[in-house]
Design a protein around this motif. Sequence first.
Motif, PDB file in Angstrom:
ATOM      1  N   GLY A  67       0.789  -1.238   0.000  1.00 44.34           N
ATOM      2  CA  GLY A  67       0.000   0.000   0.000  1.00 44.34           C
ATOM      3  C   GLY A  67       0.813   1.277   0.000  1.00 44.34           C
ATOM      4  O   GLY A  67       0.268   2.357  -0.136  1.00 44.34           O
ATOM      5  N   ILE A  68       2.141   1.158   0.189  1.00 44.96           N
ATOM      6  CA  ILE A  68       2.974   2.353   0.320  1.00 44.96           C
ATOM      7  C   ILE A  68       3.939   2.401  -0.855  1.00 44.96           C
ATOM      8  O   ILE A  68       4.489   1.375  -1.244  1.00 44.96           O
ATOM      9  N   PRO A  69       4.129   3.584  -1.454  1.00 43.74           N
ATOM     10  CA  PRO A  69       5.012   3.668  -2.627  1.00 43.74           C
ATOM     11  C   PRO A  69       6.452   3.311  -2.301  1.00 43.74           C
ATOM     12  O   PRO A  69       6.925   3.533  -1.175  1.00 43.74           O
ATOM     13  N   LEU A  70       7.109   2.786  -3.294  1.00 45.93           N
ATOM     14  CA  LEU A  70       8.516   2.408  -3.172  1.00 45.93           C
ATOM     15  C   LEU A  70       9.384   3.575  -2.718  1.00 45.93           C
ATOM     16  O   LEU A  70      10.240   3.434  -1.841  1.00 45.93           O
ATOM     17  N   LEU A  71       9.133   4.738  -3.309  1.00 46.64           N
ATOM     18  CA  LEU A  71       9.966   5.900  -3.003  1.00 46.64           C
ATOM     19  C   LEU A  71       9.908   6.243  -1.519  1.00 46.64           C
ATOM     20  O   LEU A  71      10.936   6.545  -0.892  1.00 46.64           O
ATOM     21  N   PHE A  94       9.215   4.156   0.936  1.00 46.59           N
ATOM     22  CA  PHE A  94       9.962   3.130   1.663  1.00 46.59           C
ATOM     23  C   PHE A  94      11.461   3.373   1.577  1.00 46.59           C
ATOM     24  O   PHE A  94      12.186   3.209   2.570  1.00 46.59           O
ATOM     25  N   LEU A  95      11.924   3.745   0.396  1.00 44.00           N
ATOM     26  CA  LEU A  95      13.365   3.984   0.229  1.00 44.00           C
ATOM     27  C   LEU A  95      13.823   5.099   1.160  1.00 44.00           C
ATOM     28  O   LEU A  95      14.823   4.962   1.868  1.00 44.00           O
ATOM     29  N   PHE A  96      13.066   6.200   1.172  1.00 40.01           N
ATOM     30  CA  PHE A  96      13.424   7.315   2.054  1.00 40.01           C
ATOM     31  C   PHE A  96      13.331   6.890   3.508  1.00 40.01           C
ATOM     32  O   PHE A  96      14.203   7.193   4.310  1.00 40.01           O
ATOM     33  N   LEU A  97      12.252   6.177   3.840  1.00 43.72           N
ATOM     34  CA  LEU A  97      12.046   5.756   5.229  1.00 43.72           C
ATOM     35  C   LEU A  97      13.211   4.898   5.708  1.00 43.72           C
ATOM     36  O   LEU A  97      13.748   5.109   6.799  1.00 43.72           O
ATOM     37  N   PHE A  98      13.634   3.939   4.890  1.00 42.10           N
ATOM     38  CA  PHE A  98      14.696   3.043   5.323  1.00 42.10           C
ATOM     39  C   PHE A  98      16.052   3.734   5.298  1.00 42.10           C
ATOM     40  O   PHE A  98      16.831   3.616   6.241  1.00 42.10           O
ATOM     41  N   THR A 119      22.668  -1.497  -0.788  1.00 43.80           N
ATOM     42  CA  THR A 119      22.097  -2.530   0.078  1.00 43.80           C
ATOM     43  C   THR A 119      20.655  -2.204   0.436  1.00 43.80           C
ATOM     44  O   THR A 119      19.784  -3.071   0.392  1.00 43.80           O
ATOM     45  N   VAL A 120      20.412  -0.933   0.778  1.00 44.80           N
ATOM     46  CA  VAL A 120      19.048  -0.532   1.136  1.00 44.80           C
ATOM     47  C   VAL A 120      18.110  -0.781  -0.038  1.00 44.80           C
ATOM     48  O   VAL A 120      16.993  -1.264   0.132  1.00 44.80           O
ATOM     49  N   ALA A 121      18.595  -0.461  -1.254  1.00 45.79           N
ATOM     50  CA  ALA A 121      17.755  -0.672  -2.438  1.00 45.79           C
ATOM     51  C   ALA A 121      17.340  -2.133  -2.555  1.00 45.79           C
ATOM     52  O   ALA A 121      16.164  -2.443  -2.777  1.00 45.79           O
ATOM     53  N   TYR A 140      17.424   5.309  -8.033  1.00 45.61           N
ATOM     54  CA  TYR A 140      18.251   6.452  -8.403  1.00 45.61           C
ATOM     55  C   TYR A 140      18.100   7.579  -7.378  1.00 45.61           C
ATOM     56  O   TYR A 140      19.053   8.315  -7.116  1.00 45.61           O
ATOM     57  N   ALA A 141      16.914   7.669  -6.773  1.00 44.86           N
ATOM     58  CA  ALA A 141      16.660   8.728  -5.795  1.00 44.86           C
ATOM     59  C   ALA A 141      17.606   8.650  -4.601  1.00 44.86           C
ATOM     60  O   ALA A 141      17.844   9.648  -3.930  1.00 44.86           O
ATOM     61  N   LEU A 142      18.123   7.443  -4.311  1.00 38.49           N
ATOM     62  CA  LEU A 142      19.078   7.316  -3.214  1.00 38.49           C
ATOM     63  C   LEU A 142      20.510   7.468  -3.702  1.00 38.49           C
ATOM     64  O   LEU A 142      21.445   7.492  -2.914  1.00 38.49           O
TER      65      LEU A 142
END
Lengths: 225, 224
Positions: free
Chosen positions: A64-68, A70-74, A90-92, A165-167
């Motif tokens: 239910g939550i966008p990938l982007l 989650f990436l920022f959150l983690f 690794t996070v990716a 790429y955002a990370l």
Amino acid sequence: MPESVIAIGDALPYLLEGSLVTLIVVVGAMVLGLVLGVPLAAAQVYGPPVLRRLIGLYVWFFRGIPLLVFLFLFYFGLCTALDVNLSAFTVAIIVLGLISSAYQSQIFRGAILSLPEGQFKAARALGMSDLKAICFIVLPQALRLSIPGWSNEYSIILKDSAVTYALGVAEIMARAHFVATRTYQQLPLYLAAGVIFLILTYAGTKGLRLLEEKVRIPGYSPQGF
Amino acid sequence: MEEWLYIQTEVYPALMKGFWVSLQLILPSSILGLFIGIMIGVLRVYGSRPAMAAANTYVALFRGVPLVVQLFIWYFGLPYIKIYLSPFIAAVLGFSLCSGAYHSEYVRGALLSIRRGQMLAAQSLGFTKVQMIFSIILPQAIRRALPGCGNEIIYLIKYSSLAYMITCIELTGQGKILASNSFKYTEIFLIIGACYLAMTSVASLVLNRVEDRLRLPGFEHHRI
């Protein structure tokens, strides 16, 4: 537009290196998703009601939550809060893998449910434990059935991997953007990145179709006809 | 207490603003995407040979290339040939074209699943081909395509977060700004996540409701 052709030619080795990074991320995420997804699916079908509920919650959360987000959150949130030092790469893989595990569990669950119930009962009647019946009777059939769904999942993860790429993961998109801003050849380079993704999608789904043929048991279908 | 004040004066207004931008992205894109999907789906089944080929190429291209790449092409790439789009327009364009390609797959599948008898009956009643498609086949097909298209709309809600990457500041973008100002990354992104969870959950409830409302008695899927 020879200038743009030169720019693409110059950037091509660099972009292809990036496609290696992309592929490692995708394969890593798919394997992680598989390793988590299979037990989740088995537990959601055969587990006690409480466990089923929990897994349903897990799937709802990760789907239910966008990938982007989650990436920022983690990457920015949890890694700092828990004081663990993980690379963007690794996070990716972890984030894509966790999200994929939710999707993959549903693919496997569908496959398990599509098997005739008799298979599991027969295995139990032969004296196998639940675990043995699942591992040796149900899963070998169900996994074969899930390859088409799995190849869909591959093309989804491949495309989602561009978001990492955002990370700052140095995959195809990041490299294309990097070269594009330096050479001012934006359109040609993004188109080149698009073409590389198209080829990877095509090659991957073709490969998985071959795998499906290869692991098929001749003359056998689980439905019995 | 201080935390609460911060939430009230900073977080809440910013997120509300972002939420509205997100909605403004999602609603037109999903409607436009659905429209494109239906048209392309019809072309892929009933179009002339060149139209069919063109539609198939469109779908293959837009499904094979990541949405991020498409957005970058629209926003950062088009200025190369002197076309300038605002981030918002580029995002809506990118979302609509991409989700249109996915919708068309579901619509195509649904069109193909309508029994031939429906077509023959329409033809024998003197319908032209266009009339037949739009008043006999599509109304049935869209009902069958709805579960798939609904899923696609839920995907679109999640992918709307990518607008942030082409500098269209929506919910995720606002969250990123808030978080980098306050360093409360975990809390803020959990709140953002909850917002998206709420949106996707509400959307799937609404879509189920729509599906139920549109169901025609006697025309359910598993009819022989």
